[in-house]
Every structure is written in C-alpha cells, then in structure tokens.
Scaffold this motif. Structure first.
Motif, PDB file in Angstrom:
ATOM      1  N   LEU A  45      58.215 -83.820  51.925  1.00 36.04           N
ATOM      2  CA  LEU A  45      58.042 -84.926  52.874  1.00 36.04           C
ATOM      3  C   LEU A  45      57.097 -85.991  52.332  1.00 36.04           C
ATOM      4  CD1 LEU A  45      57.813 -82.943  56.252  1.00 36.04           C
ATOM      5  CD2 LEU A  45      59.782 -84.179  55.329  1.00 36.04           C
ATOM      6  N   ASP A  46      56.041 -85.583  51.668  1.00 34.77           N
ATOM      7  CA  ASP A  46      55.102 -86.555  51.094  1.00 34.77           C
ATOM      8  C   ASP A  46      55.778 -87.396  50.015  1.00 34.77           C
ATOM      9  OD1 ASP A  46      53.145 -85.624  52.759  1.00 34.77           O
ATOM     10  OD2 ASP A  46      52.160 -84.359  51.257  1.00 34.77           O
ATOM     11  N   MET A  47      56.582 -86.761  49.172  1.00 36.61           N
ATOM     12  CA  MET A  47      57.275 -87.519  48.126  1.00 36.61           C
ATOM     13  C   MET A  47      58.280 -88.493  48.727  1.00 36.61           C
ATOM     14  SD  MET A  47      57.887 -84.859  44.951  1.00 36.61           S
ATOM     15  CE  MET A  47      58.950 -83.769  45.902  1.00 36.61           C
ATOM     16  N   CYS A  48      58.975 -88.058  49.775  1.00 35.75           N
ATOM     17  CA  CYS A  48      59.929 -88.962  50.424  1.00 35.75           C
ATOM     18  C   CYS A  48      59.222 -90.175  51.019  1.00 35.75           C
ATOM     19  CB  CYS A  48      60.705 -88.218  51.508  1.00 35.75           C
ATOM     20  SG  CYS A  48      61.857 -86.988  50.875  1.00 35.75           S
ATOM     21  N   ALA A  49      58.067 -89.964  51.627  1.00 31.96           N
ATOM     22  CA  ALA A  49      57.312 -91.079  52.202  1.00 31.96           C
ATOM     23  C   ALA A  49      56.829 -92.036  51.112  1.00 31.96           C
ATOM     24  CB  ALA A  49      56.134 -90.541  53.010  1.00 31.96           C
ATOM     25  N   GLU A  50      56.423 -91.512  49.971  1.00 32.26           N
ATOM     26  CA  GLU A  50      55.970 -92.370  48.874  1.00 32.26           C
ATOM     27  C   GLU A  50      57.105 -93.231  48.324  1.00 32.26           C
ATOM     28  OE1 GLU A  50      54.210 -89.919  45.925  1.00 32.26           O
ATOM     29  OE2 GLU A  50      52.529 -89.277  47.195  1.00 32.26           O
ATOM     30  N   GLN A  51      58.337 -92.711  48.386  1.00 41.51           N
ATOM     31  CA  GLN A  51      59.491 -93.454  47.879  1.00 41.51           C
ATOM     32  C   GLN A  51      60.127 -94.346  48.948  1.00 41.51           C
ATOM     33  OE1 GLN A  51      60.343 -93.342  44.555  1.00 41.51           O
ATOM     34  NE2 GLN A  51      58.401 -92.227  44.557  1.00 41.51           N
ATOM     35  N   ASN A  52      59.412 -94.461  50.100  1.00 40.19           N
ATOM     36  CA  ASN A  52      59.863 -95.343  51.188  1.00 40.19           C
ATOM     37  C   ASN A  52      61.222 -94.933  51.742  1.00 40.19           C
ATOM     38  OD1 ASN A  52      57.555 -97.020  51.032  1.00 40.19           O
ATOM     39  ND2 ASN A  52      58.458 -98.098  49.281  1.00 40.19           N
ATOM     40  N   TYR A  53      61.486 -93.634  51.817  1.00 42.91           N
ATOM     41  CA  TYR A  53      62.695 -93.156  52.466  1.00 42.91           C
ATOM     42  C   TYR A  53      62.565 -93.354  53.974  1.00 42.91           C
ATOM     43  CZ  TYR A  53      64.242 -90.753  48.183  1.00 42.91           C
ATOM     44  OH  TYR A  53      64.667 -90.461  46.922  1.00 42.91           O
ATOM     45  N   ASP A  54      63.667 -93.328  54.642  1.00 41.52           N
ATOM     46  CA  ASP A  54      63.681 -93.437  56.101  1.00 41.52           C
ATOM     47  C   ASP A  54      63.237 -92.097  56.694  1.00 41.52           C
ATOM     48  OD1 ASP A  54      64.049 -93.984  58.733  1.00 41.52           O
ATOM     49  OD2 ASP A  54      66.245 -94.176  58.640  1.00 41.52           O
ATOM     50  N   MET A  55      61.981 -92.050  57.144  1.00 40.76           N
ATOM     51  CA  MET A  55      61.419 -90.792  57.623  1.00 40.76           C
ATOM     52  C   MET A  55      61.830 -90.474  59.061  1.00 40.76           C
ATOM     53  SD  MET A  55      60.085 -89.811  54.924  1.00 40.76           S
ATOM     54  CE  MET A  55      59.403 -88.288  55.520  1.00 40.76           C
ATOM     55  N   LYS A  56      62.747 -91.256  59.622  1.00 38.22           N
ATOM     56  CA  LYS A  56      63.316 -90.932  60.933  1.00 38.22           C
ATOM     57  C   LYS A  56      64.745 -90.417  60.804  1.00 38.22           C
ATOM     58  CE  LYS A  56      60.453 -94.203  63.508  1.00 38.22           C
ATOM     59  NZ  LYS A  56      60.435 -95.366  64.436  1.00 38.22           N
ATOM     60  N   ASN A  57      65.248 -90.435  59.608  1.00 38.96           N
ATOM     61  CA  ASN A  57      66.608 -89.988  59.353  1.00 38.96           C
ATOM     62  C   ASN A  57      66.614 -88.467  59.219  1.00 38.96           C
ATOM     63  OD1 ASN A  57      69.154 -89.383  58.217  1.00 38.96           O
ATOM     64  ND2 ASN A  57      69.267 -91.408  57.274  1.00 38.96           N
ATOM     65  N   SER A  58      67.432 -87.800  60.014  1.00 36.01           N
ATOM     66  CA  SER A  58      67.485 -86.336  59.979  1.00 36.01           C
ATOM     67  C   SER A  58      68.010 -85.822  58.644  1.00 36.01           C
ATOM     68  CB  SER A  58      68.361 -85.812  61.124  1.00 36.01           C
ATOM     69  OG  SER A  58      69.682 -86.315  61.000  1.00 36.01           O
ATOM     70  N   PHE A  59      68.847 -86.615  57.953  1.00 37.98           N
ATOM     71  CA  PHE A  59      69.343 -86.213  56.643  1.00 37.98           C
ATOM     72  C   PHE A  59      68.194 -86.096  55.644  1.00 37.98           C
ATOM     73  CE2 PHE A  59      71.049 -87.199  52.420  1.00 37.98           C
ATOM     74  CZ  PHE A  59      72.050 -86.235  52.313  1.00 37.98           C
ATOM     75  N   VAL A  60      67.185 -86.961  55.792  1.00 36.13           N
ATOM     76  CA  VAL A  60      66.014 -86.918  54.922  1.00 36.13           C
ATOM     77  C   VAL A  60      65.061 -85.811  55.355  1.00 36.13           C
ATOM     78  CG1 VAL A  60      63.989 -88.217  54.119  1.00 36.13           C
ATOM     79  CG2 VAL A  60      66.202 -89.360  54.369  1.00 36.13           C
TER      80      VAL A  60
END
Length: 666
Positions: free
Chosen positions: A509-524
């Motif tokens: 989750l931390d890496m996804c947030a650093e890469q500016n992924y959509d953190m509300k997307n259930s797929f992520v």
C-alpha cells in the motif's frame, strides 16, 4: 581506645638512622628491604617505630625510608613515601604493604638490637617479623570483631519492633500452598481406590495414571496421582511471605521457607519451617520510598545471624531456592497488619488470590505508592495490567492516573471497558488498543481479538488508515489461505505467519501511494494475488529509478565528452558508455568501482578508464576524479599505479585536467 596521633608521628617519620657503608646487608642481593626499629613516646603513647629502607637506595647513600610503621598496642598505621616524594597514610598490615607475596621473605633487620626491640614490644617468643605479623593480625581480628558487633547491634536495633509470626501460617501452608496427592494402589483395572492427602477422604476413580493431575471430588483440591508402589520419597518445599506492620509508615515482608515430606503412612510431616529473609518497606517524612533487605546467614555471628543486604548467590541468572524472595502471600493478618499504614487499603490479598501464584511483594508495595490508580485497576478486575505495571512496565505513560473513571484512566471509550476486563488486557495490547481508540476505529474489539489470535504486533494502524479494519481482516484471511504455502526461489516459505503477510500488505500500500495510484480503487487495494502485485509494483519502482539513474549518468558524461582526451606512450583515456561498463570494469579488475555508479549519476565523482592503445577494450586501470582532482588510480585487485602510469597521470593532470578552460568540465 586511644588513637595514634598522626601529626606527632610525622615528626618521627625520618628517624635519621644511617647505615654503615660497609654493612653486609647492602651487598646481599637476596635482601631488598632493611628494617630498623625503636620504641618512642609519641603523643603520650608508647609506639614501636619501624622504618623500612630500600637496600639499593641505601647502598647509594639515600637513607629515606620507603615505609614507616607506627605500631601501638591496639592500632597500627603506616606512612608511605611514593615515587613522587609525597607521603601518604595507609592502614594496611605490614605483610600487605607491597604486592609481592614474598615481601616478608625479602626483609631483614639491620641488627639484632632492632629485632630484639620488636620482640620485646610484643612480648613474644618468636622472631621479630613473626611477632610483628602475629601482633598485627591479633589487632586486625579485634578491630574486625568490633566492627562486626557494631553492625550487628544496628541490625538488632532494626529488628527490635518486629511482631511474632501469626500462628495460622503453617496450617495455611499445608492447606493452600503445598501440592496435594492422590495415593492409590497400583492394580490392573480401570477403577482404582485411593486417599486424598489434602482432606484424607477415600475415593474410587477411573482413568488413574501415575503423575497425572486431577481434582478431589470431596475438597476440590488439585492433586497429583501417585501409585504407592512407584512413588518413592516425596519432598516439597515452598516459599511464603508474611506482611506485618512495623510502624505507622513502615511494613516488613518476612520470607519463610518450608520443607515437608510424606512418611510411609502418607501423612505429611514437616521437616523445617524457618524465616529466611526480611524486607522493610517504608516512607520517610519527605515522602521518599525506602527499602532495606536482611537475610539470615547460616554461618556464625557474634550477636545475631541476621545480616544486611541480599543473600549472596553463585550466579545471578540461576534460580537459588534460599535466595528466592518470590512466594505465596499469607492473607490472614493483612487487615490488621496493614491498618494505619500507607498500605491500609492496598488490595494485596485480592492481587495474590486472583491466580494464587508466587509473587514478589516488595515491588508491589513500592509501586502501589508510586501509582495512585493501581488499587483502582485491581479492584475493577484488570489483574494482568496491574501485574505489568508492577513488574517492569515498558510503557510508562499508557495510563492517565490523574483521572478517576476507569475508561479515562485506560484512555479508551466507556463501552470498551467491559471488553478489556473480560480479555484481561496486558499493557502491550492496551497500548495498541489506545491507538485504535485515538483513530476512532470501528470494529476495534474484533480487530484486537484477531491480532492476538494471529500474533500480529505491528503495521495495523498504517493499513487501517487506508481501509476499514473489517475489510483488512477479511482480505488478509483469504490471502493467507492462498499464500501460506507459497515458497521463495530458495525453497523456504514466503509467509511463515500472518505478521509477515501484514507487513508485506502495508509495504504494498505504501508503494502504491508513492506511485500516485488511485487508493480508492478496489483493484489497487485488494489485488487477487498480493505477492504478485507487491513484486510487480516493486519492479516498476526499480525500473523507474534505473531509468532516471541512466539519464543522469549519460548527462554527466555528455558534459565532459571529448574534453579530457589524452594519449601518451601507448596509453589513453577512455570514457565509459553505460553503467554496465563501470560494473564490468569492477568485476574484471576485482575492485569496488561498480558501486560508484550512483555517485556518478549524482555528479559526486567521475569515473574514467585508462587503457593501453594496443588493447583498448581490455581493462587496465580505473581513475576516480573528485573536485577536479584525481583521488584514486587502481588496477587489478586495487593494485597501485606503476611508475609509468604515475608519469602518465601527472602529465594528463597538468596538461588537461588542470587546464583553466577545462576545469569546469571535470
């Protein structure tokens, strides 16, 4: 006893004795010290003055004594002159003035008159040195005995107000502390008849096995089953504590040791019951807590066998029964014994009887005065929390002891108190639960149960900051069923427990947030395979970092390309075309230049190759440039530059690197 006057003694320290130059002792190599003695009246006291000279110094004409011993009837003292010429007083006996264990064998009297003076002073039949040593030992023994009696008088005065031990202690030990046994005849068959050692009643039971545990159907005691033909001798020993009032602000903890055994009639017999140690706990007028410990010495004492301090043990990390102060607590006298003291309302009995296990009462009584809400926690049922607070808390501020209500003391919501009491929460889990309350986390009670059940201790708050606790637990449970058998390329399990899976999920989750992924997307948030998703994101981050490093690397060399060229005597400067070439250079020459790639990309240094013109592609020497200066020139296995290479580097530095128009390039 009259003391030796040190000020007057200094006047007699240098007696002015001289040794004849032709005296035989001056050339006797086996003798190192020469003794001279006389009796003098010093400070209205008749003293033996013994001067000790160094033979070598006396032979050279130096007659200053190394030691001057002033010996009285009941005391002795020595004035020692150090190498710096300063005289200092010592209380050591003559035989310990020098560290050499053969010191006295190397001493000799200057004359028979000097030796006779010592013998006459001590009124002895032995020779001079033996008379001196025996006389000093006698004085030392008297002084030691006098000091010991003084210490023992202080101990007796401390014990003077102790009350008697209550009469009900021994019956209580037999009924409540000692283990009970079920003695039965070993016969074939399911049903066996035996006697309970606690209540003496006979019972017929099934499934009886030697050394198995059970419960007496009559008295309810837990017992251990013992077959009469197999049991052998049984010896039990226990430690008990009795707390009694000594004064209005002080109590004493009396440590009792009990030894019991069972005879052939299967009746318990006392071998011994004795008091082993005493611990005084009190509060002075300023409110400071003080403790004093005493132990019963099995050696001989003059006035008493009680000594101050902790009992000596062979090893601090090894359990010693006699030195153990942790035991069962007698509660029959607590109401009367603590009345009128700061511990009048202290729930000692309730704290002990919750588990009926041996406890150390000294820290409990001390911490009770330090923590005003300890009594509240025990009386409201938080026993494990109280125990953690008493016996070594690692969370010093996990309670708010300025409050009166339970949930405010625990720093939780009011609806959580009954749950935490039912859980018998520890300080570690309470500290975690307080974070859930601070974040107003829903399902926090279920989350703590899940955390304890799966032995998860960290990374929970970081995950629940992004998703709900319910979704996190449901997702991780499903993933663990899938991934618990997943192995690494080395054959070991990738996730050995739930904690490792939780930590990897948080990392994902931390890496996804650093890469500016959509953190509300259930797929992520909830990938179908957490391990593959984690490794995929980590690979992308690494590729991006490598791409940026390569751009910076090429930009650094683009700035100096063709500006630092130089060729001389079959050698030339070559530029690396990529990071891989620098790494290959390090592998070929067996040095660490491969680790300098990041530094080159950050423009902290510059790496160049020195090649032979005939073998331009073969690694020869590697050059590091930092701040417009050559800092390293290394060949195979970090070999230093040869004279030819050094001459090349000097010419290149002078003509190219240090040229004013090219300094900016380097």
């Amino acid at each position: 006893m009259k003391k030796i006057n040190k000020r007057e003694c200094r006047k007699f320290a240098g007696c002015g004795w001289r040794i004849e130059s032709g005296h035989g002792l001056l050339i006797a190599e086996q003798i190192e010290y020469i003794l001279r003695a006389a009796v003098r009246l010093i400070g209205n006291q008749r003293l033996l003055v013994l001067s000790v000279y160094l033979r070598k110094e006396a032979a050279e004409g130096d007659f200053t004594p190394k030691w001057t011993v002033f010996q009285g009837r009941e005391e002795y003292i020595t004035l020692e002159r150090g190498d710096d010429g300063i005289a200092r007083w010592r209380t050591a006996a003559f035989e310990y003035l020098n560290r050499d264990y053969r010191f006295t064998e190397k001493c000799a009297f200057y004359s028979r008159k000097d030796e006779a003076c010592v013998v006459s002073f001590f009124r002895s039949q032995e020779n001079g040195l033996r008379a001196l040593l025996r006389g000093q030992r006698r004085i030392f023994d008297k002084q030691s005995r006098r000091r010991q009696m003084k210490r023992e008088r202080e101990v007796l005065a401390r014990m003077k107000r102790l009350p008697k031990i209550p009469k009900g202690v021994e019956p209580w030990i037999q009924e409540n502390v000692l283990p009970a046994y079920f003695f039965y005849d070993y016969k074939r068959g399911k049903r066996k008849k035996g006697i309970c050692s606690a209540c003496g009643s006979e019972s017929v039971l099934e499934n009886v096995r030697n050394n198995a545990e059970g419960t007496c159907p009559d008295c309810g005691h837990r017992w251990i089953m013992k077959a009469r033909g197999r049991r052998g001798k049984i010896y039990d020993r226990v430690t008990c504590q009795v707390i009694q009032k000594v004064g209005p602000r002080e109590v004493v903890i009396r440590i009792l040791k009990a030894h019991y055994h069972y005879d052939q009639s299967e009746r318990i017999q006392r071998t011994s019951l004795y008091e082993n140690a005493r611990i005084f706990v009190g509060v002075d007028e300023k409110g400071n807590i003080k403790t004093e410990e005493f132990y019963y010495s099995f050696g001989e004492g003059i006035l008493t066998r009680w000594k101050r301090g902790k009992r000596p043990v062979f090893c601090l990390w090894q359990q010693t029964f006699e030195a153990d102060t942790c035991g069962h607590v007698y509660g029959g006298n607590l109401k009367r014994g603590l009345k009128g003291t700061p511990w009048q309302h202290c729930p000692v009995r309730q704290f002990y009887e919750y588990a009926r296990e041996p406890k150390e009462m000294e820290p409990f009584l001390v911490e009770y005065l330090k923590h005003p809400r300890l009594e509240h926690l025990i009386k409201t049922g938080f026993y494990r929390l109280s125990s953690d607070l008493v016996y070594g808390s690692s969370y010093p501020s996990f309670l708010d002891e300025s409050q009166n209500r339970t949930h405010q003391i625990l720093r939780v919501a009011a609806e959580d108190v009954s749950y935490l009491r039912r859980l018998d929460v520890s300080e570690k889990h309470l500290a975690q639960f307080q974070k859930y309350c601070l974040n107003n986390l829903k399902d926090r009670q279920r989350l703590l149960d899940w955390q304890i059940r799966n032995e998860v201790e960290r990374d929970i708050c970081q995950i629940t900051a992004r998703i709900t606790a319910h979704k996190m637990m449901r997702y991780l449970e499903r993933q663990y069923v899938l991934l618990c058998v997943r192995k690494t390329r080395y054959g070991s399990l990738r996730y050995r427990n739930m904690q490792e899976l939780v930590s990897e999920y948080r990392d994902y989750l931390d890496m996804c947030a650093e890469q500016n992924y959509d953190m509300k997307n259930s797929f992520v948030l909830y990938p179908a395979d957490l391990q593959k998703a984690h490794d995929k994101v980590a690979h992308r981050i690494k590729m991006k970092a490598n791409a940026k490093m390569r751009r910076d690397f090429k930009a650094a060399y683009r700035r100096i390309m063709n500006r630092l060229d130089f060729e001389w005597k079959g050698m030339k400067i070559v530029y690396p075309a990529s990071p891989e070439e620098i790494i290959s250079e390090g592998h070929a020459l067996h040095h660490c230049v491969g680790g300098y790639v990041d530094r080159v990309a950050k423009k902290e240094c510059m790496i160049l190759f020195l090649r032979l013109c005939e073998e331009e592609k073969k690694p020869f020497y590697t050059i590091e440039i930092r701040n417009q200066e050559v800092t390293q020139v290394r060949g195979m296995k970090n070999k230093s530059a040869t004279p030819e290479v050094e001459e090349f580097m000097k010419r290149w530095s002078r003509r190219v690197l240090e040229a004013p128009e090219r300094k900016k390039a380097a």
